[in-house]
Design a protein around this motif. Sequence first.
Motif, PDB file in Angstrom:
ATOM      1  N   TYR A  44       0.824  -1.229  -0.150  1.00 49.34           N
ATOM      2  CA  TYR A  44       0.064  -0.153   0.116  1.00 49.34           C
ATOM      3  C   TYR A  44       0.788   1.303   0.259  1.00 49.34           C
ATOM      4  O   TYR A  44       1.971   1.410   0.850  1.00 49.34           O
ATOM      5  CB  TYR A  44      -1.037  -0.003   1.243  1.00 49.34           C
ATOM      6  N   PHE A  45       0.612   1.949  -0.832  1.00 47.71           N
ATOM      7  CA  PHE A  45       1.217   3.554  -0.839  1.00 47.71           C
ATOM      8  C   PHE A  45       0.464   4.499  -0.283  1.00 47.71           C
ATOM      9  O   PHE A  45      -0.897   4.884  -0.813  1.00 47.71           O
ATOM     10  CB  PHE A  45       1.707   3.617  -2.463  1.00 47.71           C
ATOM     11  N   GLN A  46       0.679   5.645   0.322  1.00 51.70           N
ATOM     12  CA  GLN A  46      -0.020   6.731   0.669  1.00 51.70           C
ATOM     13  C   GLN A  46       1.146   7.846   0.144  1.00 51.70           C
ATOM     14  O   GLN A  46       2.181   8.084   0.661  1.00 51.70           O
ATOM     15  CB  GLN A  46      -0.092   7.021   2.193  1.00 51.70           C
ATOM     16  N   GLY A  47       0.424   8.261  -1.081  1.00 54.09           N
ATOM     17  CA  GLY A  47       1.318   9.333  -1.859  1.00 54.09           C
ATOM     18  C   GLY A  47       2.728   8.746  -2.419  1.00 54.09           C
ATOM     19  O   GLY A  47       2.328   7.757  -3.046  1.00 54.09           O
ATOM     20  N   THR A  48       3.960   9.044  -2.064  1.00 51.13           N
ATOM     21  CA  THR A  48       5.235   8.334  -2.715  1.00 51.13           C
ATOM     22  C   THR A  48       5.605   7.301  -2.072  1.00 51.13           C
ATOM     23  O   THR A  48       6.525   6.681  -2.441  1.00 51.13           O
ATOM     24  CB  THR A  48       6.177   9.464  -2.946  1.00 51.13           C
ATOM     25  N   GLY A  49       5.266   7.253  -0.610  1.00 53.68           N
ATOM     26  CA  GLY A  49       5.968   6.327   0.115  1.00 53.68           C
ATOM     27  C   GLY A  49       5.009   4.823   0.507  1.00 53.68           C
ATOM     28  O   GLY A  49       3.837   4.907   0.361  1.00 53.68           O
ATOM     29  N   ALA A  50       5.888   3.885   0.521  1.00 55.14           N
ATOM     30  CA  ALA A  50       5.338   2.579   0.721  1.00 55.14           C
ATOM     31  C   ALA A  50       4.872   2.455   2.264  1.00 55.14           C
ATOM     32  O   ALA A  50       5.826   2.351   2.921  1.00 55.14           O
ATOM     33  CB  ALA A  50       6.371   1.228   0.530  1.00 55.14           C
ATOM     34  N   ALA A  51       3.635   2.699   2.564  1.00 49.58           N
ATOM     35  CA  ALA A  51       3.300   2.893   3.978  1.00 49.58           C
ATOM     36  C   ALA A  51       3.286   1.293   4.299  1.00 49.58           C
ATOM     37  O   ALA A  51       3.315   1.195   5.689  1.00 49.58           O
ATOM     38  CB  ALA A  51       1.939   3.416   4.098  1.00 49.58           C
ATOM     39  N   ASP A  52       3.065   0.329   3.697  1.00 50.52           N
ATOM     40  CA  ASP A  52       2.695  -1.121   4.221  1.00 50.52           C
ATOM     41  C   ASP A  52       3.270  -2.057   3.088  1.00 50.52           C
ATOM     42  O   ASP A  52       2.489  -2.197   2.138  1.00 50.52           O
ATOM     43  CB  ASP A  52       1.246  -1.467   4.593  1.00 50.52           C
ATOM     44  N   ASP A  53       4.253  -2.613   3.261  1.00 51.42           N
ATOM     45  CA  ASP A  53       4.921  -3.813   2.215  1.00 51.42           C
ATOM     46  C   ASP A  53       4.745  -5.120   2.939  1.00 51.42           C
ATOM     47  O   ASP A  53       5.451  -6.133   2.312  1.00 51.42           O
ATOM     48  CB  ASP A  53       6.050  -3.257   1.694  1.00 51.42           C
ATOM     49  N   SER A  54       3.915  -5.178   3.938  1.00 54.82           N
ATOM     50  CA  SER A  54       3.820  -6.402   4.621  1.00 54.82           C
ATOM     51  C   SER A  54       3.348  -7.911   3.763  1.00 54.82           C
ATOM     52  O   SER A  54       3.480  -8.921   4.120  1.00 54.82           O
ATOM     53  CB  SER A  54       2.964  -6.345   5.752  1.00 54.82           C
ATOM     54  N   GLY A  55       2.897  -7.399   2.493  1.00 52.68           N
ATOM     55  CA  GLY A  55       2.298  -8.564   1.847  1.00 52.68           C
ATOM     56  C   GLY A  55       3.035  -8.916   0.851  1.00 52.68           C
ATOM     57  O   GLY A  55       2.860  -9.975   0.242  1.00 52.68           O
ATOM     58  N   LEU A  56       4.161  -8.296   0.667  1.00 53.87           N
ATOM     59  CA  LEU A  56       5.197  -8.797  -0.387  1.00 53.87           C
ATOM     60  C   LEU A  56       5.616 -10.011   0.070  1.00 53.87           C
ATOM     61  O   LEU A  56       6.249 -10.065   1.090  1.00 53.87           O
ATOM     62  CB  LEU A  56       6.430  -7.708  -0.656  1.00 53.87           C
ATOM     63  N   PRO A  57       5.641 -11.107  -0.845  1.00 56.39           N
ATOM     64  CA  PRO A  57       6.188 -12.424  -0.454  1.00 56.39           C
ATOM     65  C   PRO A  57       7.673 -12.567  -0.361  1.00 56.39           C
ATOM     66  O   PRO A  57       8.119 -13.486   0.740  1.00 56.39           O
ATOM     67  CB  PRO A  57       5.637 -13.364  -1.554  1.00 56.39           C
ATOM     68  N   ASN A  58       8.457 -11.795  -0.740  1.00 55.04           N
ATOM     69  CA  ASN A  58       9.780 -11.977  -0.683  1.00 55.04           C
ATOM     70  C   ASN A  58      10.563 -10.795  -1.192  1.00 55.04           C
ATOM     71  O   ASN A  58      10.065 -10.131  -1.883  1.00 55.04           O
ATOM     72  CB  ASN A  58      10.680 -13.232  -1.020  1.00 55.04           C
ATOM     73  N   ASP A  59      11.905 -10.708  -0.981  1.00 55.70           N
ATOM     74  CA  ASP A  59      12.725  -9.280  -1.598  1.00 55.70           C
ATOM     75  C   ASP A  59      12.945  -9.618  -2.996  1.00 55.70           C
ATOM     76  O   ASP A  59      13.674  -8.545  -3.237  1.00 55.70           O
ATOM     77  CB  ASP A  59      14.120  -9.479  -0.679  1.00 55.70           C
ATOM     78  N   ARG A  60      12.343 -10.477  -3.606  1.00 58.30           N
ATOM     79  CA  ARG A  60      12.424 -10.349  -5.375  1.00 58.30           C
ATOM     80  C   ARG A  60      11.376  -9.311  -5.587  1.00 58.30           C
ATOM     81  O   ARG A  60      11.327  -8.980  -6.659  1.00 58.30           O
ATOM     82  CB  ARG A  60      12.260 -11.652  -5.779  1.00 58.30           C
ATOM     83  N   PHE A  61      10.172  -9.106  -4.619  1.00 58.46           N
ATOM     84  CA  PHE A  61       9.282  -8.072  -5.166  1.00 58.46           C
ATOM     85  C   PHE A  61       9.589  -6.986  -4.663  1.00 58.46           C
ATOM     86  O   PHE A  61       9.800  -6.621  -3.276  1.00 58.46           O
ATOM     87  CB  PHE A  61       7.958  -8.536  -4.711  1.00 58.46           C
ATOM     88  N   PHE A  62       9.219  -5.860  -5.317  1.00 57.60           N
ATOM     89  CA  PHE A  62       9.858  -4.413  -4.985  1.00 57.60           C
ATOM     90  C   PHE A  62       8.784  -3.426  -5.704  1.00 57.60           C
ATOM     91  O   PHE A  62       8.262  -3.688  -6.872  1.00 57.60           O
ATOM     92  CB  PHE A  62      10.932  -3.965  -5.329  1.00 57.60           C
ATOM     93  N   ALA A  63       8.220  -2.536  -5.257  1.00 60.47           N
ATOM     94  CA  ALA A  63       7.498  -1.343  -5.838  1.00 60.47           C
ATOM     95  C   ALA A  63       7.716  -0.003  -5.549  1.00 60.47           C
ATOM     96  O   ALA A  63       8.169   0.154  -4.389  1.00 60.47           O
ATOM     97  CB  ALA A  63       5.748  -1.770  -5.528  1.00 60.47           C
TER      98      ALA A  63
END
Lengths: 115, 112
Positions: free
Chosen positions: A48-67
Amino acid sequence: GAGVSQTPSNKVTEKGKYVELRCDPISGHTALYWYRQSLGQGPEFLIYFQGTGAADDSGLPNDRFFAVRPEGSVSTLKIQRTERGDSAMYLCASSLLAGGNNEQFFGPGTRLTVL
Amino acid sequence: QQQVKQSPQSLIVQKGGISIINCAYENTAFDYFPWYQQFPGKGPALLIAIRPDVSEKKEGRFTISFNKSAKQFSLHIMDSQPGDSATYFCAVLRSNDYKLSFGAGTTVTVRA
């Protein structure tokens, strides 16, 4: 645009490759979400992003994923060293503000297939 | 960990019939219960939603029934039409949160 748009609509790649999925939210929406939907399942929250920052990336399965969402509008989901298990529909949604009173509008998704 | 359980997985109904989909949850902190409709090749779209202060909400042919004590809610599609053929997802959310938790979905087929 009138709604959330996502490109490409379909992406086929080979195992080990890098992919980028793009999301254009509804103009003026400050909150942006990425979900992943496996075949026969409901969408699952990724980030989830609020504005430019990733406020919550807890659902990303591993460090291969980035947004990223560098200017607070368009977002790109990046997947490194893709694996066959990454094959799914990737959905983007946006809302005017974050929180349960704000409807999340979904895009049509990007169907990712990793061979 | 699935936050909401949805049933049935699929159903077939004749045109004009009633489609009923059920969902159950455990966490009493949830206070927003939306239903989404998804057509093939499209993203989910909000259909109707309810909060726990009411037991029923109706919008056109779509009705949500909510049983707070049983921690269950259901979607009723009255006078089902072929255009209603889609996959329906229930979801749960806490109003101070943003992470929707979806059920596994129900594929509804309305036969003409």
